[in-house]
Design a protein around this motif. Structure first.
Motif, PDB file in Angstrom:
ATOM      1  N   LYS A 194      48.420  35.148  32.591  1.00  0.00           N
ATOM      2  CA  LYS A 194      48.364  35.605  33.985  1.00  0.00           C
ATOM      3  C   LYS A 194      49.683  36.277  34.377  1.00  0.00           C
ATOM      4  CE  LYS A 194      44.721  32.599  35.072  1.00  0.00           C
ATOM      5  NZ  LYS A 194      43.414  33.210  35.117  1.00  0.00           N
ATOM      6  N   ALA A 224      47.824  39.991  44.543  1.00  0.00           N
ATOM      7  CA  ALA A 224      48.524  39.010  45.374  1.00  0.00           C
ATOM      8  C   ALA A 224      50.003  38.952  44.993  1.00  0.00           C
ATOM      9  CB  ALA A 224      47.890  37.630  45.174  1.00  0.00           C
ATOM     10  N   VAL A 278      47.902  29.613  45.779  1.00  0.00           N
ATOM     11  CA  VAL A 278      47.112  29.483  44.553  1.00  0.00           C
ATOM     12  C   VAL A 278      48.042  29.207  43.378  1.00  0.00           C
ATOM     13  CG1 VAL A 278      45.415  30.619  43.057  1.00  0.00           C
ATOM     14  CG2 VAL A 278      45.405  31.064  45.520  1.00  0.00           C
ATOM     15  N   LYS A 333      48.313  28.698  39.212  1.00  0.00           N
ATOM     16  CA  LYS A 333      47.558  29.034  38.000  1.00  0.00           C
ATOM     17  C   LYS A 333      48.366  28.708  36.749  1.00  0.00           C
ATOM     18  CE  LYS A 333      45.149  32.934  40.133  1.00  0.00           C
ATOM     19  NZ  LYS A 333      44.669  34.321  39.997  1.00  0.00           N
ATOM     20  N   VAL A 388      42.974  27.232  37.407  1.00  0.00           N
ATOM     21  CA  VAL A 388      43.319  27.817  38.706  1.00  0.00           C
ATOM     22  C   VAL A 388      43.046  26.810  39.815  1.00  0.00           C
ATOM     23  CG1 VAL A 388      42.730  29.634  40.372  1.00  0.00           C
ATOM     24  CG2 VAL A 388      42.817  30.158  37.921  1.00  0.00           C
ATOM     25  N   VAL A 434      43.037  26.667  43.852  1.00  0.00           N
ATOM     26  CA  VAL A 434      43.181  27.333  45.147  1.00  0.00           C
ATOM     27  C   VAL A 434      43.457  26.207  46.148  1.00  0.00           C
ATOM     28  CG1 VAL A 434      42.039  28.794  46.867  1.00  0.00           C
ATOM     29  CG2 VAL A 434      41.578  29.150  44.425  1.00  0.00           C
ATOM     30  N   GLU A 467      50.626  32.163  43.436  1.00  0.00           N
ATOM     31  CA  GLU A 467      50.200  33.400  44.082  1.00  0.00           C
ATOM     32  C   GLU A 467      49.893  33.212  45.546  1.00  0.00           C
ATOM     33  OE1 GLU A 467      47.531  35.527  40.670  1.00  0.00           O
ATOM     34  OE2 GLU A 467      46.640  35.248  42.641  1.00  0.00           O
ATOM     35  N   GLU A 468      50.042  34.280  46.267  1.00  0.00           N
ATOM     36  CA  GLU A 468      49.563  34.371  47.652  1.00  0.00           C
ATOM     37  C   GLU A 468      48.043  34.157  47.650  1.00  0.00           C
ATOM     38  OE1 GLU A 468      49.838  38.485  48.619  1.00  0.00           O
ATOM     39  OE2 GLU A 468      48.741  38.273  50.489  1.00  0.00           O
ATOM     40  N   PHE A 469      47.530  33.439  48.618  1.00  0.00           N
ATOM     41  CA  PHE A 469      46.080  33.278  48.770  1.00  0.00           C
ATOM     42  C   PHE A 469      45.515  34.553  49.385  1.00  0.00           C
ATOM     43  CE2 PHE A 469      42.577  32.309  51.684  1.00  0.00           C
ATOM     44  CZ  PHE A 469      41.665  31.737  50.817  1.00  0.00           C
ATOM     45  N   MET A 470      44.475  35.108  48.745  1.00  0.00           N
ATOM     46  CA  MET A 470      43.835  36.315  49.296  1.00  0.00           C
ATOM     47  C   MET A 470      42.490  35.906  49.854  1.00  0.00           C
ATOM     48  SD  MET A 470      44.549  39.248  46.447  1.00  0.00           S
ATOM     49  CE  MET A 470      43.944  38.393  45.009  1.00  0.00           C
ATOM     50  N   GLU A 488      34.547  38.400  47.007  1.00  0.00           N
ATOM     51  CA  GLU A 488      34.834  38.638  45.586  1.00  0.00           C
ATOM     52  C   GLU A 488      33.737  39.464  44.937  1.00  0.00           C
ATOM     53  OE1 GLU A 488      36.621  35.682  42.815  1.00  0.00           O
ATOM     54  OE2 GLU A 488      36.322  34.349  44.520  1.00  0.00           O
ATOM     55  N   LYS A 527      30.390  30.715  41.503  1.00  0.00           N
ATOM     56  CA  LYS A 527      31.203  29.838  40.648  1.00  0.00           C
ATOM     57  C   LYS A 527      31.010  28.360  40.956  1.00  0.00           C
ATOM     58  CE  LYS A 527      34.927  32.825  39.208  1.00  0.00           C
ATOM     59  NZ  LYS A 527      34.727  34.125  39.835  1.00  0.00           N
ATOM     60  N   MET A 577      39.102  41.045  44.959  1.00  0.00           N
ATOM     61  CA  MET A 577      38.924  40.500  46.309  1.00  0.00           C
ATOM     62  C   MET A 577      38.919  41.714  47.232  1.00  0.00           C
ATOM     63  SD  MET A 577      38.562  37.504  47.661  1.00  0.00           S
ATOM     64  CE  MET A 577      39.438  36.182  46.827  1.00  0.00           C
ATOM     65  N   VAL A 600      42.160  40.194  41.521  1.00  0.00           N
ATOM     66  CA  VAL A 600      42.331  38.743  41.369  1.00  0.00           C
ATOM     67  C   VAL A 600      42.750  38.446  39.935  1.00  0.00           C
ATOM     68  CG1 VAL A 600      41.207  36.486  41.464  1.00  0.00           C
ATOM     69  CG2 VAL A 600      40.626  38.230  43.150  1.00  0.00           C
ATOM     70  N   GLU A 601      42.018  39.021  38.988  1.00  0.00           N
ATOM     71  CA  GLU A 601      42.331  38.773  37.584  1.00  0.00           C
ATOM     72  C   GLU A 601      41.614  39.794  36.710  1.00  0.00           C
ATOM     73  OE1 GLU A 601      40.495  35.420  35.733  1.00  0.00           O
ATOM     74  OE2 GLU A 601      38.538  35.917  36.556  1.00  0.00           O
TER      75      GLU A 601
HETATM   76  P1  AMP Z   1      40.835  33.423  38.127  1.00  0.00           P
HETATM   77  O1  AMP Z   1      40.604  32.542  36.922  1.00  0.00           O
HETATM   78  O2  AMP Z   1      42.203  33.990  38.232  1.00  0.00           O
HETATM   79  O3  AMP Z   1      39.709  34.375  38.387  1.00  0.00           O
HETATM   80  O4  AMP Z   1      40.642  32.447  39.361  1.00  0.00           O
HETATM   81  C1  AMP Z   1      39.430  31.746  39.561  1.00  0.00           C
HETATM   82  C2  AMP Z   1      38.983  31.878  40.978  1.00  0.00           C
HETATM   83  O5  AMP Z   1      40.007  31.402  41.842  1.00  0.00           O
HETATM   84  C3  AMP Z   1      38.762  33.323  41.412  1.00  0.00           C
HETATM   85  O6  AMP Z   1      37.509  33.802  41.084  1.00  0.00           O
HETATM   86  C4  AMP Z   1      38.939  33.193  42.910  1.00  0.00           C
HETATM   87  O7  AMP Z   1      37.774  32.663  43.499  1.00  0.00           O
HETATM   88  C5  AMP Z   1      40.026  32.192  43.029  1.00  0.00           C
HETATM   89  N1  AMP Z   1      41.330  32.846  43.141  1.00  0.00           N
HETATM   90  C6  AMP Z   1      42.181  33.183  42.143  1.00  0.00           C
HETATM   91  N2  AMP Z   1      43.292  33.783  42.617  1.00  0.00           N
HETATM   92  C7  AMP Z   1      43.164  33.810  43.951  1.00  0.00           C
HETATM   93  C8  AMP Z   1      43.984  34.281  45.025  1.00  0.00           C
HETATM   94  N3  AMP Z   1      45.199  34.806  44.806  1.00  0.00           N
HETATM   95  N4  AMP Z   1      43.514  34.145  46.285  1.00  0.00           N
HETATM   96  C9  AMP Z   1      42.320  33.569  46.529  1.00  0.00           C
HETATM   97  N5  AMP Z   1      41.494  33.098  45.573  1.00  0.00           N
HETATM   98  C10 AMP Z   1      41.919  33.210  44.295  1.00  0.00           C
END
Ligand code: AMP
Ligand code: GLY
Length: 424
Positions: free
Chosen positions: A103, A118, A141, A143, A153, A155, A184-187, A191, A213, A272, A281-282
Motif C-alpha cells: 500500500k 487520501a 483508516v 492499513k 484494512v 476503517v 490514511e485520511e477517511f474518504m 465506491e 463487501k 471513492m 482507494v486502492e
Molecule cells: P482496500 O483493501 O484498501 O480496498 O480497503 C478495503 C475497504 O476499506 C475499501 O473497499 C473501502 O471500503 C475501505 N477503505 C479503504 N481505504 C479507505 C479510505 N481511505 N477511506 C474510506 N474507506 C476506505
C-alpha cells in the motif's frame, strides 16, 4: 491454442467459461481449479506459487498462453518466470504487482503521478503511528502495508479502534504484511470498481462493477471477500470514467514505465466518488472476485482476444464490443462465513441448473463431482445472470439461487439494492 489458467475460485471458473467460448482455445487446463471448473476443463494439481513448477508444467503440456487469476502468484514473480521461459502470460511482473502488494508503494506512485487519493503517512514503529492518529483524530483508516487477504484494512470511526489496530498490526496479527503500516485520511462517498487492461503502454477499459463487501443485508456486519456484485456501476458515468483515466490510470501507467516496471495485465481500480470527483482507494493487479464473474458474463468470448492482446502489446488495435446489458452475481457462502464456517456439507440442485450465456452457476469453493458436490470453502457458489436491465439480471440470478438445495448455505437477498433503488 493451449491455455493454462492459474487459480481455483469463482473468478477462474468465469474466466475458463469465457475463454472456452472462443474458437482459438483448443485445450484448457486450470490449476488447481475446483469441482465446477472440472466440468468444463481439465484440472491439474500444480503448486501455483512456485514459478519453476508452473514453467515445467506449461512446457510439458505445450501451453501457449497462461492467465494468472489471483494476486499471490503475481507478487511471487510467477509471471516473470513464465516470461523468462518465453511463455506468453497475462499478468504483471512482481515489481508491477507491488501496486497491490504494498500500500505504501501505491501511495508513492500516486503522489509521483499526481493521482488524487487520501492523504497518508507510513510507519514502521507503533509510537509515531499512535501520535499521528491522536493528531489527526477519527474517522481514520489503518492499513497493513502488505498482502493480508483483504483483511488488513481497519476503517476506524473512533480513535480507540484506530489505536487498537496499530497494536494488532505491530503485534504481528498480519505477520510480515503488518511490519509497516499506512494511515490514511477517511474518504466518504460511493465506491466503485473499474477494470482496465494494460499492455505496458495502452489502456483499455473492460467494465465497471460494484460489490457488496459486508456479510449482512443493508451492508452491515463484518467485511468479506465480497457477497455479490453487479455491472455496470451507475456511479461510473462517462464523465467520471474519463476523469479516472486522465487523472489516475494513465498517470499511474506512465509512472510505472518511468520506474522501468511497465504494467501488463488487468488493473482493478478501487475508487471513492463524491460529487462526481473520483479518488483512488486502492489498486489490485488482477480481476476482482466476484466482480470478474459479472464482467465475464457481459464480455463473453472476446475476453481471450483481449487478454492475449494485453499480453503481447497489441491493445491499441483492440476494441471492446459492448452489449447494452447488465449482470449480477449472488454469492452463496457456508454458514458462519466470514468467521469459522461449516465444511463438507452436501449441495444439491446444481445438476439440472440452466447454464447459458445468460445464466451460470460459477463454483467458488466446491469439491466432489456432478450429483455429489460438497462445499469446500467459505464462499462456495456464484449464481450469475445477465439481463437487459439490472432488475432482470437480479431476478434471474435469484431464481438460480432458489434452485440450489443447500441448507447450510446462505446469501444476501439485497445485492444491487442501491442501484435498483436509483432506477425507481
Ligand atoms: P482496500 O483493501 O484498501 O480496498 O480497503 C478495503 C475497504 O476499506 C475499501 O473497499 C473501502 O471500503 C475501505 N477503505 C479503504 N481505504 C479507505 C479510505 N481511505 N477511506 C474510506 N474507506 C476506505
Ligand atoms: N471483491 C474484492 C476483491 O476481489 O478484492
Amino acid at each position: 491454442m493451449n491455455i493454462l489458467i492459474l487459480g481455483s475460485g469463482g473468478r477462474e471458473h468465469a474466466l475458463a467459461w469465457a475463454v472456452l467460448q472462443n474458437p482459438k482455445c483448443d485445450k484448457l487446463i486450470v490449476a488447481p481449479g475446483n469441482a465446477g471448473i472440472a466440468q468444463i476443463a481439465t484440472c491439474a494439481s500444480v503448486d501455483i506459487m512456485n514459478g519453476g513448477a508452473v514453467v515445467a508444467f506449461a512446457e510439458e503440456n505445450s501451453i501457449d498462453f497462461v492467465i494468472v487469476g489471483p494476486e499471490a502468484p503475481l507478487a511471487a514473480g510467477v509471471a516473470d518466470r513464465l516470461r523468462d521461459a518465453g511463455i506468453r502470460v497475462f499478468g504483471p511482473s512482481a515489481e508491477a504487482a507491488r501496486l497491490e502488494a504494498s500500500k505504501g508503494f501505491t501511495k508513492e506512485v500516486c503522489d509521483a503521478a499526481g493521482a488524487p487519493t487520501a492523504a497518508w503517512a507510513r510507519f514502521s514503529e507503533a509510537e509515531p503511528a499512535r501520535a499521528y492518529i491522536r493528531e489527526h483524530g477519527a474517522p481514520i483508516v489503518v492499513k497493513a502495508d502488505g498482502l493480508a487477504a483483504g483483511k488488513g484494512v481497519v476503517v476506524a470511526m473512533d480513535e480507540a479502534t484506530a489505536l487498537e489496530a496499530i497494536d494488532d498490526m505491530f503485534g504481528g496479527q498480519f505477520g510480515d504484511a503488518g511490519a509497516e503500516v499506512v494511515i490514511e485520511e477517511f474518504m466518504d462517498g460511493e465506491e466503485a470498481s473499474f477494470f482496465v487492461l494494460c499492455d505496458g503502454e495502452t489502456v483499455l477499459p473492460v467494465g465497471t462493477a460494484q460489490d457488496h463487501k459486508r456479510v449482512g443485508e443493508g451492508d452491515t456486519g463484518p467485511n468479506t471477500g465480497g457477497m455479490g456484485a453487479y455491472s455496470p456501476a451507475p456511479v461510473m458515468t462517462d464523465a467520471v470514467t474519463d476523469k479516472v483515466l486522465d487523472r489516475i490510470v494513465r498517470p499511474t501507467m506512465t509512472e510505472m514505465s518511468r520506474r522501468a516496471a511497465p504494467f501488463q495485465g488487468v488493473l482493478f481500480v478501487g475508487l471513492m466518488i463524491k460529487d462526481g470527483q473520483p479518488r483512488l482507494v486502492e489498486y489490485n493487479v488482477r480481476f476482482g472476485d466476484p466482480e470478474c464473474q459479472v464482467l465475464m458474463m457481459r464480455l463473453g468470448a472476446q475476453v481471450l482476444d483481449l487478454l492475449l492482446a494485453a499480453a503481447t502489446g497489441r491493445l491499441a488495435e483492440m476494441q471492446v464490443n459492448w452489449a447494452d446489458d447488465h449482470a449480477m452475481t449472488v454469492v452463496m457462502a457456508a454458514e458462519g462465513y466470514p468467521g469459522d464456517y461449516v465444511k463438507g456439507t452436501a449441495i444439491n440442485g446444481l445438476d439440472d441448473m440452466l447454464e447459458t450465456s445468460f445464466e451460470m452457476c460459477f463454483h467458488a469453493g466446491t469439491s466432489g463431482t456432478a450429483g455429489a458436490y460438497k462445499a469446500a470453502g467459505g464462499r462456495v457458489l456464484n449464481l450469475t445472470a445477465r439481463g437487459a436491465t439490472l432488475q432482470e439480471a437480479r431476478d434471474r440470478a435469484y431464481a438460480l439461487v432458489d434452485r440450489v438445495d443447500w441448507p447450510e448455505g446462505f446469501c444476501r437477498r439485497d445485492i444491487g439494492w442501491r442501484a435498483l433503488g436509483q432506477q425507481d
